[in-house]
Design an enzyme around this catalytic site. Structure first.
Site, PDB file in Angstrom:
ATOM      1  N   VAL A 125       7.227  11.975   6.303  1.00  0.00           N
ATOM      2  CA  VAL A 125       6.666  12.554   5.035  1.00  0.00           C
ATOM      3  C   VAL A 125       5.287  12.868   5.450  1.00  0.00           C
ATOM      4  O   VAL A 125       4.397  12.086   5.772  1.00  0.00           O
ATOM      5  CB  VAL A 125       6.855  11.592   3.825  1.00  0.00           C
ATOM      6  CG1 VAL A 125       6.461  12.763   2.657  1.00  0.00           C
ATOM      7  CG2 VAL A 125       8.352  11.249   3.647  1.00  0.00           C
TER       8      VAL A 125
ATOM      9  N   HIS B 177       6.851   5.805   1.594  1.00  0.00           N
ATOM     10  CA  HIS B 177       7.834   4.756   0.934  1.00  0.00           C
ATOM     11  C   HIS B 177       8.623   5.123  -0.004  1.00  0.00           C
ATOM     12  O   HIS B 177       9.785   4.812  -0.273  1.00  0.00           O
ATOM     13  CB  HIS B 177       6.872   3.598   0.632  1.00  0.00           C
ATOM     14  CG  HIS B 177       6.061   2.940   1.739  1.00  0.00           C
ATOM     15  ND1 HIS B 177       4.688   3.166   1.765  1.00  0.00           N
ATOM     16  CD2 HIS B 177       6.434   2.201   2.720  1.00  0.00           C
ATOM     17  CE1 HIS B 177       4.082   2.425   2.749  1.00  0.00           C
ATOM     18  NE2 HIS B 177       5.063   1.858   3.334  1.00  0.00           N
TER      19      HIS B 177
ATOM     20  N   ALA C  87       0.972  -1.156  -0.117  1.00  0.00           N
ATOM     21  CA  ALA C  87      -0.123   0.042   0.143  1.00  0.00           C
ATOM     22  C   ALA C  87       1.017   1.105  -0.054  1.00  0.00           C
ATOM     23  O   ALA C  87       0.958   2.090   0.895  1.00  0.00           O
ATOM     24  CB  ALA C  87      -1.025  -0.113   1.217  1.00  0.00           C
TER      25      ALA C  87
ATOM     26  N   ARG D 141      -2.220   3.296   6.315  1.00  0.00           N
ATOM     27  CA  ARG D 141      -3.650   3.436   6.778  1.00  0.00           C
ATOM     28  C   ARG D 141      -4.517   4.575   6.743  1.00  0.00           C
ATOM     29  O   ARG D 141      -5.908   4.670   6.687  1.00  0.00           O
ATOM     30  CB  ARG D 141      -3.663   3.336   8.607  1.00  0.00           C
ATOM     31  CG  ARG D 141      -3.055   2.104   9.084  1.00  0.00           C
ATOM     32  CD  ARG D 141      -2.523   2.079  10.424  1.00  0.00           C
ATOM     33  NE  ARG D 141      -2.057   0.718  10.741  1.00  0.00           N
ATOM     34  CZ  ARG D 141      -2.242  -0.357  11.458  1.00  0.00           C
ATOM     35  NH1 ARG D 141      -3.680  -0.232  11.556  1.00  0.00           N
ATOM     36  NH2 ARG D 141      -1.679  -1.422  11.694  1.00  0.00           N
TER      37      ARG D 141
ATOM     38  N   LYS E 293       8.295   7.644  11.290  1.00  0.00           N
ATOM     39  CA  LYS E 293       7.083   7.693  11.926  1.00  0.00           C
ATOM     40  C   LYS E 293       6.909   6.578  12.997  1.00  0.00           C
ATOM     41  O   LYS E 293       6.479   6.831  13.878  1.00  0.00           O
ATOM     42  CB  LYS E 293       5.908   7.526  10.952  1.00  0.00           C
ATOM     43  CG  LYS E 293       4.747   7.661  11.521  1.00  0.00           C
ATOM     44  CD  LYS E 293       3.674   7.742  10.124  1.00  0.00           C
ATOM     45  CE  LYS E 293       3.382   6.649   9.405  1.00  0.00           C
ATOM     46  NZ  LYS E 293       2.652   5.437  10.384  1.00  0.00           N
TER      47      LYS E 293
ATOM     48  N   GLY F 169      11.315   4.240   8.124  1.00  0.00           N
ATOM     49  CA  GLY F 169      10.732   5.739   8.174  1.00  0.00           C
ATOM     50  C   GLY F 169      10.806   5.939   9.833  1.00  0.00           C
ATOM     51  O   GLY F 169      10.576   5.151  10.786  1.00  0.00           O
TER      52      GLY F 169
END
Ligand code: PAF
Length: 283
Positions: free
Chosen positions: A179, A37, A32, A190, A152, A150
């Site tokens: 990002v 990414h 996804a 998500r 995050k 990442g």
């Protein structure tokens, strides 16, 4: 660009590349794919002779069956994006290619040195056992020179650095900045599960974290945590699961702003039924 489905084929490819003296970069993903990414993938392709991307929705890191079932799976669209972004090969195995039934029915044991006992680890028991299990397998199959993750997933990145140190893998781990959409919502696979109106609500998560930087100037850690949680919970449609302010290296909670040189606030918020994570660096 090759799409590889089996471990044997992947190891064959890796062997050939190594024999030809090529450096390998790996970007592990669950697919996804979004711009977050793609930034990792472009950087990986630039810094290595070849970039391999794994796409595997790893069942052992989901502690909620519904979450696993509804996780977006978009291999065809992902492959198209990767083709355009200098990916050399995709490793997209089926579950039974990666795991024996015994592995699927047991928890992978690993000594996290306490890194898994806080935040995501506390709310998603077993999640990081599954993450280190799959990432360890991917590292051993691909033997990359560098691997990209990442920021995050802040706790995941710290745990993967710990995995590499524990196992003495000769792999450089590269953490890449979060990002964001123009609205400042952190990009996440998500987000595809959010309706347009939920997206408008979700942007308040990072807006509040940003405001907390000013707020914390004159307040204690506890006051800042309470303010962030209350502010977000007062927005219809948002519900904070946790917000913690931690030492960015040890991930342990701190009591005072002087307790560490690197301080990060990590948050998880439900927007409707979608679980979103984000973080902000205070120091
Ligand atoms: O961050 C992710 O997408 C996953 O946790 C990872 C690292 C690909 C392991 O499944």
């Amino acid at each position: 660009m090759e799409i590889i489905k089996t471990k044997n084929k992947l190891q064959e490819l890796v062997g050939k590349l190594k024999n030809n003296g090529k450096t390998i970069g790996l970007v592990p993903t669950m697919g996804a794919l979004h711009e977050g990414h793609l930034q990792l993938i472009r950087r990986c392709a630039k810094e290595n002779d070849v970039c391999i991307v794994s796409i595997f929705v790893n069942p052992t890191q989901f502690n909620d069956k519904n979450d696993l079932a509804k996780y977006p799976r978009t291999l065809e669209a992902d492959a198209k994006l990767l083709e355009k972004n200098n990916c050399f090969a995709i490793f997209a195995p089926e579950v039974d290619e990666v795991y024996s039934s015994e592995e699927l029915n047991s928890t992978f044991e690993f000594n996290f040195n306490g890194l898994d006992e806080v935040m995501e680890g506390k709310f998603r028991p077993g999640h990081f056992n599954g993450v280190v299990q799959i990432v360890g397998k991917l590292f051993e199959l691909t033997t990359p020179d560098k691997a990209y993750f990442g920021e995050k997933d802040f706790q995941q990145l710290a745990i993967i650095r710990h995995l590499v140190a524990t196992k003495s893998y000769p792999i450089e781990i590269i953490g890449c900045p979060i990002v964001r959409e123009e609205s400042d919502l952190a990009l996440s696979s998500r987000n595809a599960l959010l309706s347009e109106s939920e997206k408008q609500i979700a942007i308040n998560i990072y807006k509040t974290l940003l405001k907390s930087i000013d707020y914390q100037n004159e307040k204690s850690i506890k006051e800042t945590i309470d303010w962030v949680i209350t502010t977000i919970n007062n927005i219809d449609g948002l519900c904070v699961e946790y917000f913690e302010i931690v030492d960015g290296k040890t991930l342990q909670s701190i009591q005072n702003w002087d307790d560490a040189n690197y301080i990060v606030g990590c948050i998880t918020v439900f927007c409707g039924t979608v679980r979103l994570i984000d973080n902000i660096q205070y120091k």
